[in-house]
Design a protein around this motif. Structure first.
Motif, PDB file in Angstrom:
ATOM      1  N   GLU A  56      -6.578  -0.550  -4.740  1.00  5.03           N
ATOM      2  CA  GLU A  56      -5.222  -1.273  -4.550  1.00  5.03           C
ATOM      3  C   GLU A  56      -5.058  -1.291  -2.747  1.00  5.03           C
ATOM      4  N   VAL A  57      -5.065  -2.449  -2.323  1.00  4.10           N
ATOM      5  CA  VAL A  57      -4.663  -2.537  -0.962  1.00  4.10           C
ATOM      6  C   VAL A  57      -3.285  -2.724  -0.565  1.00  4.10           C
ATOM      7  N   ILE A  58      -2.722  -2.037   0.268  1.00  5.97           N
ATOM      8  CA  ILE A  58      -1.314  -2.116   0.590  1.00  5.97           C
ATOM      9  C   ILE A  58      -1.013  -2.415   2.127  1.00  5.97           C
ATOM     10  N   GLY A  59      -0.526  -3.531   2.389  1.00  6.91           N
ATOM     11  CA  GLY A  59      -0.206  -4.019   4.022  1.00  6.91           C
ATOM     12  C   GLY A  59       1.084  -3.410   4.402  1.00  6.91           C
ATOM     13  N   TYR A  60       0.960  -2.742   5.520  1.00  2.00           N
ATOM     14  CA  TYR A  60       2.219  -2.228   6.485  1.00  2.00           C
ATOM     15  C   TYR A  60       2.066  -2.730   7.659  1.00  2.00           C
ATOM     16  N   ASP A  61       2.950  -3.534   8.031  1.00  2.00           N
ATOM     17  CA  ASP A  61       3.229  -4.253   9.311  1.00  2.00           C
ATOM     18  C   ASP A  61       3.484  -3.250  10.532  1.00  2.00           C
ATOM     19  N   ASN A  62       2.695  -2.772  11.667  1.00  2.00           N
ATOM     20  CA  ASN A  62       2.967  -2.019  12.487  1.00  2.00           C
ATOM     21  C   ASN A  62       3.501  -2.684  13.853  1.00  2.00           C
ATOM     22  N   GLN A  63       3.383  -3.882  13.794  1.00  2.00           N
ATOM     23  CA  GLN A  63       3.701  -4.807  15.124  1.00  2.00           C
ATOM     24  C   GLN A  63       3.122  -4.276  16.308  1.00  2.00           C
ATOM     25  N   ILE A  64       1.808  -3.628  16.110  1.00  2.00           N
ATOM     26  CA  ILE A  64       0.981  -3.272  16.948  1.00  2.00           C
ATOM     27  C   ILE A  64       1.736  -2.086  18.217  1.00  2.00           C
ATOM     28  N   ASP A  88      -3.859   6.694 -10.432  1.00  2.00           N
ATOM     29  CA  ASP A  88      -5.451   6.418 -10.714  1.00  2.00           C
ATOM     30  C   ASP A  88      -5.936   5.271  -9.610  1.00  2.00           C
ATOM     31  N   ASN A  89      -4.985   4.373  -9.200  1.00  4.17           N
ATOM     32  CA  ASN A  89      -5.702   3.582  -8.363  1.00  4.17           C
ATOM     33  C   ASN A  89      -5.850   4.076  -6.867  1.00  4.17           C
ATOM     34  N   ILE A  90      -7.135   3.914  -6.455  1.00  5.01           N
ATOM     35  CA  ILE A  90      -7.379   4.031  -5.006  1.00  5.01           C
ATOM     36  C   ILE A  90      -6.609   3.307  -3.910  1.00  5.01           C
ATOM     37  N   LYS A  91      -5.621   3.834  -3.471  1.00  7.66           N
ATOM     38  CA  LYS A  91      -4.627   3.182  -2.671  1.00  7.66           C
ATOM     39  C   LYS A  91      -5.027   3.323  -1.222  1.00  7.66           C
ATOM     40  N   ILE A  92      -5.208   2.097  -0.671  1.00 12.95           N
ATOM     41  CA  ILE A  92      -5.537   2.056   0.680  1.00 12.95           C
ATOM     42  C   ILE A  92      -4.448   1.508   1.391  1.00 12.95           C
ATOM     43  N   GLY A  93      -3.763   2.176   2.498  1.00 14.12           N
ATOM     44  CA  GLY A  93      -2.735   1.592   3.144  1.00 14.12           C
ATOM     45  C   GLY A  93      -3.154   1.019   4.570  1.00 14.12           C
ATOM     46  N   TYR A  94      -3.178  -0.473   4.607  1.00 14.04           N
ATOM     47  CA  TYR A  94      -3.650  -0.994   5.867  1.00 14.04           C
ATOM     48  C   TYR A  94      -2.307  -1.130   6.867  1.00 14.04           C
ATOM     49  N   VAL A  95      -2.651  -0.465   8.063  1.00 11.01           N
ATOM     50  CA  VAL A  95      -1.536  -0.584   8.933  1.00 11.01           C
ATOM     51  C   VAL A  95      -1.975  -1.112  10.189  1.00 11.01           C
ATOM     52  N   ASP A  96      -1.618  -2.337  10.459  1.00  9.74           N
ATOM     53  CA  ASP A  96      -2.052  -3.378  11.324  1.00  9.74           C
ATOM     54  C   ASP A  96      -1.040  -4.343  11.718  1.00  9.74           C
ATOM     55  N   PRO A  97      -0.955  -5.089  12.656  1.00 12.21           N
ATOM     56  CA  PRO A  97       0.120  -6.247  13.084  1.00 12.21           C
ATOM     57  C   PRO A  97      -0.170  -7.408  12.016  1.00 12.21           C
ATOM     58  N   LEU A  98       1.075  -7.403  11.395  1.00  9.64           N
ATOM     59  CA  LEU A  98       1.068  -8.757  10.360  1.00  9.64           C
ATOM     60  C   LEU A  98       2.252  -9.515  10.608  1.00  9.64           C
ATOM     61  N   SER A  99       2.737  -9.524  11.816  1.00 12.67           N
ATOM     62  CA  SER A  99       3.800 -10.395  12.638  1.00 12.67           C
ATOM     63  C   SER A  99       3.502  -9.966  14.051  1.00 12.67           C
ATOM     64  N   ASN A 146      -7.077  -9.713   4.695  1.00 13.05           N
ATOM     65  CA  ASN A 146      -7.755 -10.902   3.886  1.00 13.05           C
ATOM     66  C   ASN A 146      -8.941 -10.335   3.362  1.00 13.05           C
ATOM     67  N   GLN A 147      -9.790  -9.321   4.281  1.00 12.33           N
ATOM     68  CA  GLN A 147     -11.158  -9.027   4.020  1.00 12.33           C
ATOM     69  C   GLN A 147     -11.126  -7.730   3.027  1.00 12.33           C
ATOM     70  N   LEU A 148      -9.959  -6.741   3.171  1.00 10.96           N
ATOM     71  CA  LEU A 148      -9.831  -5.764   2.312  1.00 10.96           C
ATOM     72  C   LEU A 148      -9.403  -6.230   0.844  1.00 10.96           C
ATOM     73  N   ASN A 149      -8.370  -7.328   0.717  1.00  5.45           N
ATOM     74  CA  ASN A 149      -8.094  -7.490  -0.383  1.00  5.45           C
ATOM     75  C   ASN A 149      -9.187  -8.298  -1.040  1.00  5.45           C
ATOM     76  N   PHE A 150     -10.291  -8.936  -0.390  1.00  2.00           N
ATOM     77  CA  PHE A 150     -11.359  -9.835  -0.987  1.00  2.00           C
ATOM     78  C   PHE A 150     -12.280  -8.586  -1.562  1.00  2.00           C
TER      79      PHE A 150
END
Length: 415
Positions: A69-77, A25-36, A48-52
């Motif tokens: 629901e926001v889920i972060g995925y580290d793509n290391q650019i 049921d959750n609207i899942k948003i996959g955030y694919v951007d550099p997190l390292s 941060n903004q998406l979680n806010f």
């Protein structure tokens, strides 16, 4: 290059190997951007903004009664890593992908999503792009399953060069950009548009450097100084901008800077430390000091939550607000259902409520753009950036209708 292409093809070949699990049921948003790595500070701000935004929506009952629901995925650019992470998101039930840092990454994701949807016609994915702005993404490579929420390179450069055209003191321009598709697109647009609008301006340098790998820009600054440039145009972002400005300050380089992303994480601090008041300009979709109370209220709330990293990307607020509006209108979180609601959508933009619209032909958002300079605050109520005591002050504004450029998109629509 052959290795990159081979790796990308291999990653694309696994699309469709696993179908999307039954949607929760959750609207899942996959955030694919550099997190390292070197671009992590930029990527983390987006997360941060998406979680806010998700928390705010959920406190108000969610979207159509469904939690976000926001889920972060580290793509290391990295394009290949990004495709692996997108597939991972799909396997975890995500149907909405958001990404914005790096047009090489964005182009790979755009192609991946389009191919996935062809192979999985009953389990569509959508890619919402808040910052990868190589014009090819909404022109020759345009996709029904991709939407661009930031003004593309040509739109921004057209506005920026119109501003530069009016400044007679500008005589010699040096271009310095990151060495990938976006950087080259910016440089090409700058050369072409300056030649048309100010043929008297001399391009005294057109430099490219590796993306997020340079730690000392002093050799590049020495070249700029030797060229006799009075102005630099750069699309650098993240640490590549901050370290460039740091080196310029240390060398005493006396030029004005025209930028796309000076306001991103680390940029304001670098400008203040280099003591470049009123010498760094940026063009973007908004700043905090436009006097628009709804945006200022949100900025205060966001800044109170993320005290150490209060930088805002207005385009992320535009992206999610339009997404939620489309989902509500469709009564469904299935991209196949809500995409028609996004097409042609009109929206009051986050920063100042100006008219924006999503062009159906190529899925490019047109919105008001602002040119601002960084320096001391105009008054004691103005927003500062990164606790520097300085902020962005508007020096120019372009209405959405005046940013429209033609498109070569020949979109293939499903069915």
């Amino acid at each position: 290059m052959k290795k990159l292409v081979a790796s990308t093809v291999l990653a694309l070949s696994v699309i469709g190997a696993s179908a999307v699990p039954a949607a929760a049921d959750n609207i899942k948003i996959g955030y694919v951007d550099p997190l390292s790595g070197g671009a992590a500070s930029i990527g983390q701000i987006g997360l941060n903004q998406l979680n806010f935004i998700a928390d705010t929506a959920n406190k108000n009952g969610g979207i159509n009664g469904e939690q976000v629901e926001v889920i972060g995925y580290d793509n290391q650019i990295n394009p290949q890593t990004s495709l692996v992470q997108v597939q991972k998101a799909i396997d975890e039930g995500v149907r909405i992908i958001i990404q914005g840092n790096g047009s090489s990454v964005g182009s790979a994701i755009e192609g991946f999503v389009a191919k996935y949807n062809r192979r999985n016609p009953d389990a569509h994915i959508v890619y919402l792009n808040y910052g990868a702005i190589d014009p090819v993404m909404t022109n020759d490579n345009c996709s029904y399953w991709h939407f661009g929420f930031d003004a593309n390179t040509n739109v921004k450069m057209a506005a920026l060069t119109n501003f530069i055209k009016q400044r007679a003191e500008i005589k010699k321009v040096y271009l310095i950009d990151q060495d990938y598709s976006f950087g080259h697109a910016v440089a090409d647009a700058a050369v072409s548009m300056l030649k048309e609008k100010r043929p008297d301006i001399e391009i005294v340098g057109n430099e490219f450097h590796p993306l997020v790998k340079i730690t000392d820009f002093s050799p590049y600054i020495a070249k700029i100084k030797a060229s006799g440039a009075d102005t630099v145009i750069t699309s650098n972002w993240g640490q590549d901008f901050s370290l460039l400005i740091k080196a310029a300050g240390q060398s005493g380089l006396d030029v004005n800077w025209y930028t796309y992303y000076a306001g991103a994480a680390g940029g304001p601090t670098a400008i203040k430390q280099a003591d470049m008041s009123g010498r760094v300009f940026q063009i973007n979709e908004g700043i905090s000091n436009l006097g628009y109370e709804p945006a200022e209220k949100t900025a205060r709330e966001y800044g109170a939550r993320y005290k150490d990293a209060p930088v805002l990307f207005p385009r992320i607020f535009n992206t999610t607000a339009m997404l939620f509006k489309a989902i509500e209108a469709a009564g469904s979180q299935d991209p196949a259902d809500f995409i028609p609601k996004l097409e042609g959508m009109k929206y009051a933009s986050f920063s100042a409520g100006g008219d924006s619209f999503m062009r159906k032909d190529d899925h490019q958002l047109f919105q008001p753009l602002y040119i601002s300079s960084f320096g001391p605050l105009a008054n004691d109520k103005a927003f500062d950036e990164e606790h520097t005591g300085w902020g962005w002050n508007k020096v120019g504004e372009i209405a959405a209708k005046d940013t429209v450029v033609p498109t070569t998109c020949e979109m293939k629509r499903p069915g």
